[in-house]
Structures are given as C-alpha cells and as structure tokens.
Design a protein around this motif. Structure first.
Motif, PDB file in Angstrom:
ATOM      1  N   ARG A  85       2.934   4.207 -38.412  1.00  0.00           N
ATOM      2  CA  ARG A  85       3.057   2.851 -37.873  1.00  0.00           C
ATOM      3  C   ARG A  85       3.043   2.847 -36.345  1.00  0.00           C
ATOM      4  NH1 ARG A  85       7.678   0.012 -41.803  1.00  0.00           N
ATOM      5  NH2 ARG A  85       6.219  -0.616 -43.448  1.00  0.00           N
ATOM      6  N   LEU A  86       3.790   3.766 -35.741  1.00  0.00           N
ATOM      7  CA  LEU A  86       3.873   3.809 -34.279  1.00  0.00           C
ATOM      8  C   LEU A  86       2.561   4.240 -33.629  1.00  0.00           C
ATOM      9  CD1 LEU A  86       7.434   5.367 -33.969  1.00  0.00           C
ATOM     10  CD2 LEU A  86       6.749   3.098 -33.153  1.00  0.00           C
ATOM     11  N   SER A  87       1.782   5.035 -34.331  1.00  0.00           N
ATOM     12  CA  SER A  87       0.512   5.516 -33.773  1.00  0.00           C
ATOM     13  C   SER A  87      -0.649   4.568 -34.034  1.00  0.00           C
ATOM     14  CB  SER A  87       0.172   6.894 -34.358  1.00  0.00           C
ATOM     15  OG  SER A  87      -0.046   6.799 -35.757  1.00  0.00           O
ATOM     16  N   HIS A  88      -0.414   3.548 -34.883  1.00  0.00           N
ATOM     17  CA  HIS A  88      -1.485   2.603 -35.258  1.00  0.00           C
ATOM     18  C   HIS A  88      -2.722   3.354 -35.764  1.00  0.00           C
ATOM     19  CE1 HIS A  88       1.053  -0.309 -33.262  1.00  0.00           C
ATOM     20  NE2 HIS A  88       0.907   0.296 -32.092  1.00  0.00           N
ATOM     21  N   THR A  89      -2.486   4.354 -36.584  1.00  0.00           N
ATOM     22  CA  THR A  89      -3.580   5.194 -37.075  1.00  0.00           C
ATOM     23  C   THR A  89      -4.592   4.388 -37.885  1.00  0.00           C
ATOM     24  OG1 THR A  89      -2.237   7.191 -37.128  1.00  0.00           O
ATOM     25  CG2 THR A  89      -4.128   7.130 -38.613  1.00  0.00           C
ATOM     26  N   LYS A  90      -5.859   4.562 -37.522  1.00  0.00           N
ATOM     27  CA  LYS A  90      -6.957   3.955 -38.281  1.00  0.00           C
ATOM     28  C   LYS A  90      -7.595   5.046 -39.133  1.00  0.00           C
ATOM     29  CE  LYS A  90      -7.957   0.384 -34.836  1.00  0.00           C
ATOM     30  NZ  LYS A  90      -8.973  -0.197 -33.913  1.00  0.00           N
ATOM     31  N   PRO A  91      -7.398   4.997 -40.451  1.00  0.00           N
ATOM     32  CA  PRO A  91      -7.922   6.052 -41.332  1.00  0.00           C
ATOM     33  C   PRO A  91      -9.432   6.209 -41.206  1.00  0.00           C
ATOM     34  CG  PRO A  91      -6.345   4.675 -42.492  1.00  0.00           C
ATOM     35  CD  PRO A  91      -6.627   3.996 -41.193  1.00  0.00           C
ATOM     36  N   VAL A  92      -9.863   7.458 -41.236  1.00  0.00           N
ATOM     37  CA  VAL A  92     -11.280   7.761 -41.042  1.00  0.00           C
ATOM     38  C   VAL A  92     -12.107   7.471 -42.290  1.00  0.00           C
ATOM     39  CG1 VAL A  92     -11.156  10.192 -41.772  1.00  0.00           C
ATOM     40  CG2 VAL A  92     -12.819   9.496 -40.014  1.00  0.00           C
ATOM     41  N   ASP A  93     -11.471   7.447 -43.465  1.00  0.00           N
ATOM     42  CA  ASP A  93     -12.193   7.129 -44.699  1.00  0.00           C
ATOM     43  C   ASP A  93     -11.229   6.486 -45.693  1.00  0.00           C
ATOM     44  OD1 ASP A  93     -10.787   9.220 -46.098  1.00  0.00           O
ATOM     45  OD2 ASP A  93     -12.229  10.670 -45.326  1.00  0.00           O
ATOM     46  N   GLU A  94     -11.755   6.101 -46.833  1.00  0.00           N
ATOM     47  CA  GLU A  94     -10.978   5.353 -47.817  1.00  0.00           C
ATOM     48  C   GLU A  94      -9.868   6.203 -48.453  1.00  0.00           C
ATOM     49  OE1 GLU A  94      -9.795   1.899 -49.498  1.00  0.00           O
ATOM     50  OE2 GLU A  94     -11.431   2.151 -48.054  1.00  0.00           O
ATOM     51  N   ALA A  95     -10.103   7.488 -48.602  1.00  0.00           N
ATOM     52  CA  ALA A  95      -9.097   8.362 -49.211  1.00  0.00           C
ATOM     53  C   ALA A  95      -7.875   8.508 -48.294  1.00  0.00           C
ATOM     54  CB  ALA A  95      -9.695   9.733 -49.515  1.00  0.00           C
ATOM     55  N   ILE A  96      -8.125   8.662 -46.997  1.00  0.00           N
ATOM     56  CA  ILE A  96      -7.025   8.745 -46.034  1.00  0.00           C
ATOM     57  C   ILE A  96      -6.321   7.399 -45.944  1.00  0.00           C
ATOM     58  CG2 ILE A  96      -6.370   9.247 -43.649  1.00  0.00           C
ATOM     59  CD1 ILE A  96      -7.376  11.701 -45.118  1.00  0.00           C
ATOM     60  N   ALA A  97      -7.091   6.321 -46.020  1.00  0.00           N
ATOM     61  CA  ALA A  97      -6.511   4.972 -45.998  1.00  0.00           C
ATOM     62  C   ALA A  97      -5.570   4.773 -47.185  1.00  0.00           C
ATOM     63  CB  ALA A  97      -7.617   3.922 -46.024  1.00  0.00           C
ATOM     64  N   LEU A  98      -5.959   5.303 -48.326  1.00  0.00           N
ATOM     65  CA  LEU A  98      -5.116   5.229 -49.525  1.00  0.00           C
ATOM     66  C   LEU A  98      -3.774   5.927 -49.299  1.00  0.00           C
ATOM     67  CD1 LEU A  98      -4.319   5.090 -52.543  1.00  0.00           C
ATOM     68  CD2 LEU A  98      -5.931   6.931 -52.973  1.00  0.00           C
ATOM     69  N   ILE A  99      -3.826   7.116 -48.714  1.00  0.00           N
ATOM     70  CA  ILE A  99      -2.594   7.877 -48.447  1.00  0.00           C
ATOM     71  C   ILE A  99      -1.723   7.138 -47.443  1.00  0.00           C
ATOM     72  CG2 ILE A  99      -1.683  10.042 -47.497  1.00  0.00           C
ATOM     73  CD1 ILE A  99      -4.298  11.365 -48.563  1.00  0.00           C
ATOM     74  N   SER A 100      -2.355   6.566 -46.410  1.00  0.00           N
ATOM     75  CA  SER A 100      -1.619   5.803 -45.408  1.00  0.00           C
ATOM     76  C   SER A 100      -0.908   4.609 -46.043  1.00  0.00           C
ATOM     77  CB  SER A 100      -2.572   5.334 -44.308  1.00  0.00           C
ATOM     78  OG  SER A 100      -1.883   4.572 -43.349  1.00  0.00           O
ATOM     79  N   LYS A 101      -1.594   3.914 -46.920  1.00  0.00           N
ATOM     80  CA  LYS A 101      -0.991   2.771 -47.609  1.00  0.00           C
ATOM     81  C   LYS A 101       0.163   3.223 -48.496  1.00  0.00           C
ATOM     82  CE  LYS A 101      -3.473  -0.762 -48.984  1.00  0.00           C
ATOM     83  NZ  LYS A 101      -2.757  -1.930 -48.377  1.00  0.00           N
ATOM     84  N   TYR A 102      -0.027   4.350 -49.178  1.00  0.00           N
ATOM     85  CA  TYR A 102       1.024   4.890 -50.047  1.00  0.00           C
ATOM     86  C   TYR A 102       2.286   5.209 -49.243  1.00  0.00           C
ATOM     87  CZ  TYR A 102       3.453   8.302 -53.020  1.00  0.00           C
ATOM     88  OH  TYR A 102       4.399   8.982 -53.746  1.00  0.00           O
ATOM     89  N   VAL A 103       2.091   5.822 -48.088  1.00  0.00           N
ATOM     90  CA  VAL A 103       3.230   6.220 -47.252  1.00  0.00           C
ATOM     91  C   VAL A 103       3.932   5.002 -46.654  1.00  0.00           C
ATOM     92  CG1 VAL A 103       3.849   7.340 -45.070  1.00  0.00           C
ATOM     93  CG2 VAL A 103       2.362   8.518 -46.689  1.00  0.00           C
ATOM     94  N   THR A 104       3.167   4.030 -46.184  1.00  0.00           N
ATOM     95  CA  THR A 104       3.758   2.899 -45.464  1.00  0.00           C
ATOM     96  C   THR A 104       4.158   1.735 -46.371  1.00  0.00           C
ATOM     97  OG1 THR A 104       1.533   2.033 -45.007  1.00  0.00           O
ATOM     98  CG2 THR A 104       2.546   3.437 -43.316  1.00  0.00           C
ATOM     99  N   LYS A 105       3.452   1.551 -47.486  1.00  0.00           N
ATOM    100  CA  LYS A 105       3.706   0.392 -48.349  1.00  0.00           C
ATOM    101  C   LYS A 105       4.311   0.750 -49.714  1.00  0.00           C
ATOM    102  CE  LYS A 105       1.758  -2.538 -45.433  1.00  0.00           C
ATOM    103  NZ  LYS A 105       2.544  -3.576 -44.722  1.00  0.00           N
ATOM    104  N   GLY A 106       4.051   1.957 -50.183  1.00  0.00           N
ATOM    105  CA  GLY A 106       4.607   2.352 -51.467  1.00  0.00           C
ATOM    106  C   GLY A 106       3.582   2.344 -52.597  1.00  0.00           C
TER     107      GLY A 106
END
Length: 541
Positions: free
Chosen positions: A186-207
C-alpha cells in the motif's frame, strides 16, 4: 600435515611503520572497519559469539566516513560481497549498511544501494528489515522514507518474481518486525506487472473473499489459474480440521509450518509430514522437541527416514552443513532438555549415531583457506566448563576447532600448552572427536602462558600466517605479553603473522593494541566464529 614451505606473502599494501618503528604493524583502515561491521556488526577487533547488538548509526562510523569521502560505490560493493558470498555471520549488518547508503545524498551511491536491495534482500524478512532500518535512520539523518526510489524498489521486488514462487513466499512470511506485505504494498503504490502478480497483491491487501469474487467469472491466464489454485490450497488448510486432509496437502504441495494453524502443529502426524521436506538446518534445531512430542520414536519409520537423511552426504553438501552445526545439535540432543521451558526427552540411539556420522561427513563442506595455522589449546585450567549459550564443553569445542583446521588446511600445527609446558599434538584426519580431545588434554595443567605457542613457532623457524590460541582464561589476563611475542615473531621471521585470541568462556574482554590489524579477539564460540576467522585469515577484516 605438511611443514610450511616458507614465509607468507609480503606485507599488505597498507602496511606502515608505527611510532616505534615496528615494521610488523599495519593500520586499520575505514574499509577494514566497514568489513568488520558487515561481518559481525561491530567495527572493533572483537567478535562476541551469539551476541546480536541493536544496530545504530554510531556503530557504522567507518561507513559514514567512506560516504563522506566519496567512496559510496565502493562501500555498496563491499556490502554486496559480504552478503552474497556468505562472508557475513548474519545479514542484518549488511542490510543496515545498505539502508544507510540508500539514505545518502550522493545520487550514484543512493542508486547503487537501491539497485542492490533485490540481490541482498531475497527473503521478505530481509526486505522488511531494510524498510525498518530506513524508518529508524529517518530520525538520525533527517530524510524521508517513501520517496520514488523506495517505492520503485518495493515494486520491483514483487514484480520481478515468479508469480507462483511469490504466492508461496507471501503466505509463508506474512509479517516481521512490525511490517507486513499489506503495509508495504500500500505504501509503495505498487503497480503489478501482470495479472498473476495483481492477483497476489489483491489477496494480500484485500483478502481471499474479494479475490474469489473478482476472479470467479473471468477468463484467466495459465499463471493466474496456478496462483488461484495455490492460494485456494493455502486457504483450505487454514480452515481445515481434518488431519488427514491437512497432511495430504502438506505432502502434495510442500507446505511449510508457517502456512498452518497452531492447532495443526499439535498433531504428531502433521509434524511427521512437515519433517520430510523441512530444511536440514531447521531439522537439526528441533530434533529434541520432536523426540519429546513422540513425533520421532525409537524404531519408527519416520526416525529411520530422518536418520538416513541426516547422514546422507549429498543432503549435507546441498545444505552446506558445517561440522560445528552438527556438534551443537548433537550435544544439545544428548542434554535431553531445552534451554527454556520444561521440554525434556530421552535421546534416541539411532539419531545420535546418525548425527555422529553426519559430523564427520560434513568436514567435506569446509572450504580450505590456504594459509598456515598454529592452533594452540590452553590446558592450564579445567576444560570441563561449557561454552556460553551451548551444551558443548570447552574441551570438545577446542577439539572441533583443531579438527576443522587439521583436516582442511595442509599447513596446520596443533599444540597443547600450559605454563612451562608445550606439546605438539598429532591430530590426523582419521581421528575421532574423542581421540582428538584426549590428545589435547594429555599434558598436565598449570598456569597459563599464551606466549608459548608463538615462541615455539619462532624457535622452530615456522613463519605462521595465523595463530589461533584457545583459552578458558579471561583474554586480558595474558594478552599483552602475547602481543609483544607476536611482534618479535614477525620481526625475526620477516612475516605478517596474525593472532586470534579466543576466550571460550569469555564474555567481552579484548586483547591489547587494537590498532594492529593482525589482532583479533573472540569471546565465547559459535558457528559464526569460523566465518570470522576465515575472513581474518584472508585479510578481509
């Protein structure tokens, strides 16, 4: 053991005369002090075993001096060298130093430090440490944390990884030292490079529930499907009370204990499943606990399988197990109880035998330094006392040190000494630990005279690279005379001999003349001491 072929190489380039005109004295530069800090967290010429100091800017004066002198890139390269080549006792000093370099105002140094983060902080715990150190340094150096550079470093850390490996990592190490993946994403405002990384980011931040909703009706890529399946397994384990189902998931997907619930770890069968793939270093630390919990039972198939694994040469080599690691595990297992709490066990004979075999096989993992050594053991006092923080007697610890050097270094002399008595010991590669111990303590005791090993080498014309003197006595008691004797040895034989004074039961005393780069103190003894001695012998610290 071979006789030394002659004098060691010439003095180091930074060799200088001291005020007394002593030609065998050389300076301790900022680079050397930095290397000491990276190796064991202190710029001083003293290593205290099992001590973990809280790192602050005041501990890193040499690094600050190098940064001020425009040697930032050189400093970052030193940090990378110690972190990546296994020279450091632990990674925390390297991570602290990297964080400090990343706060520096000089742009090229700052860029180099941030670029090195991914190479050094491969584990999430290390990344969390880096960010925490930056937070602590913010107050001292009056600068911010979450600028563009750090946000990019964090984003790159997540985006550069294989998605399935990242899914495993974020579910094994979720938080450490007050930081979590959720925080820094959240603090880094990371923009996932692909959909798989985006999925992991959502899992970590949203559940997990939001992930299920978001990806339920989508046409997902192969990588996304793999990550979804893996995360589903992790969630299934977290909500499962079926012991058999949990065990099957552990074995099929190589799950680790950090991905399980506390209640799961009350099961013997779950622990038996975990032990099959657990790293050998971790196994050696918990053998006693597993015996106490009846996970490992005499004659059991699990015990037999574990014994075969412990003593397998290929497994020992892959895990880079050091003989001293095996010894610590073996002596603790023999002890029959933990250092804290009330956990007790009866040591299993087959496990003890496997540890004994592993001990001798693991000597193959010790890389030679290629120097000439004298390892001298002080037998003036009782060697039945215990090395602080271990279950190992000082006699056994001294025997292992001599074995390591006698078995791996071609030019090693082993001596036993007390006041007025010194004897050269025949420690050969085929001797057992018990035989080596007996060889060391066969001469009668007396008062301590730490000068005898150095005098012996001088009188016999042996230009020794490194003297390692082991004693139970406080280091200050006999160190001054040893330093003077060492200087005479250097002058008479024209060599740059070094001295390691190791107080096996000492808790912080040091030897004199700390500005002589050829002197090092070790208080107590642990696995890290071998790395320290190696770096010292190679003229790195």
């Amino acid at each position: 053991m071979m006789e030394p072929s002659g004098c060691p190489p010439p003095f180091p380039r930074n060799h200088t005369l001291n005020a007394a005109g002593d030609s065998c004295h050389w300076e301790v530069s900022d680079k050397v002090r930095l290397r000491r800090f990276l190796c064991y967290g202190s710029e001083a010429d003293i290593y205290t075993a099992t001590e973990e100091a809280h790192l602050v800017v005041a501990h890193a004066g040499a690094l600050l001096s190098m940064l001020q002198d425009g040697q930032g890139i050189e400093a970052v390269n030193e940090i990378k060298g110690f972190a990546q080549d296994g020279r450091a006792v632990g990674l925390e000093p390297c991570i602290f130093a990297l964080a400090l370099c990343s706060q520096h105002s000089e742009v090229t140094t700052k860029r180099a430090a941030f670029k090195a983060v991914r190479e050094i902080c491969q584990d999430p715990a290390h990344l969390f440490s880096f960010i925490q150190y930056k937070k602590e340094l913010k107050e001292d150096m009056k600068c911010g944390i979450w600028g563009r550079a750090l946000r990019k470093v964090v984003s790159d850390w997540y985006n550069s990884q294989d998605a399935l490996s990242l899914a495993a990592v974020v579910t094994r190490c979720k938080q450490r030292g007050g930081w979590s993946h959720r925080d820094i994403l959240r603090l880094s405002h990371t923009k996932p490079v692909d959909e798989a990384i985006a999925l992991i980011s959502k899992y970590v931040t949203k559940g997990w529930k939001e992930v299920q909703v978001a990806y339920a009706n989508k046409e997902n890529t192969v990588d996304v499907v793999k990550v979804l399946s893996y995360l589903e397994i992790v969630e299934k384990v977290k909500h499962s009370c079926d012991e058999t189902a949990v065990i099957n998931l552990i074995e099929e997907h190589k799950l680790e204990k950090e991905q399980l619930l506390t209640d799961h770890l009350k099961s013997k069968l779950v622990w038996r499943a975990l032990l099959k793939e657990m790293p050998l270093h971790s196994v050696l630390r918990i053998i006693g606990k597993m015996t106490a919990k009846k996970v490992l039972q005499p004659g059991g198939s699990e015990t037999q399988a574990l014994c075969e694994r412990i003593q397998a040469e290929a497994v020992l080599k892959k895990a880079k197990i050091h003989p001293f690691s095996v010894l610590l595990a073996s002596e603790h297992y023999k002890r029959g109880q933990g250092y804290q709490g009330k956990t007790k066990w009866v040591a299993d004979g087959s496990i003890l035998k496997a540890l004994d075999i592993a001990f001798y096989k693991s000597f193959l993992n010790v890389e030679p330094v290629g120097k000439s050594f004298v390892v001298a053991v002080d037998v003036s006092t009782s060697l039945s006392s215990v090395v602080p923080g271990t279950s190992v007697s000082t006699a056994v610890a001294a025997a292992v040190v001599t074995m390591v050097f006698a078995r791996t270094e071609a030019e090693t002399h082993v001596l036993a000494y007390s006041e007025g008595a010194l004897e050269q010991c025949s420690v050969s590669a085929d001797m057992t630990l018990a035989q080596t111990t007996d060889e060391l303590i066969k001469i009668p005791g007396g008062s301590t005279d730490c000068t005898l090993p150095i005098t012996w080498a001088t009188e016999n014309g042996k230009a020794v690279d490194v003297f390692i003197i082991l004693t139970n006595n406080p280091l200050w008691a006999a160190s001054a005379s040893s330093v003077e004797t060492l200087k005479k040895h250097r002058q008479m034989l024209g060599c740059s001999s070094k001295l390691v004074m190791c107080g096996l039961t000492s808790m912080g005393h040091t030897i004199a003349d700390t500005e002589d780069r050829g002197l090092l103190s070790i208080c107590g003894f642990d696995l890290g001491a071998f790395s320290v001695i190696r770096n010292f012998a190679l003229d790195l610290i």
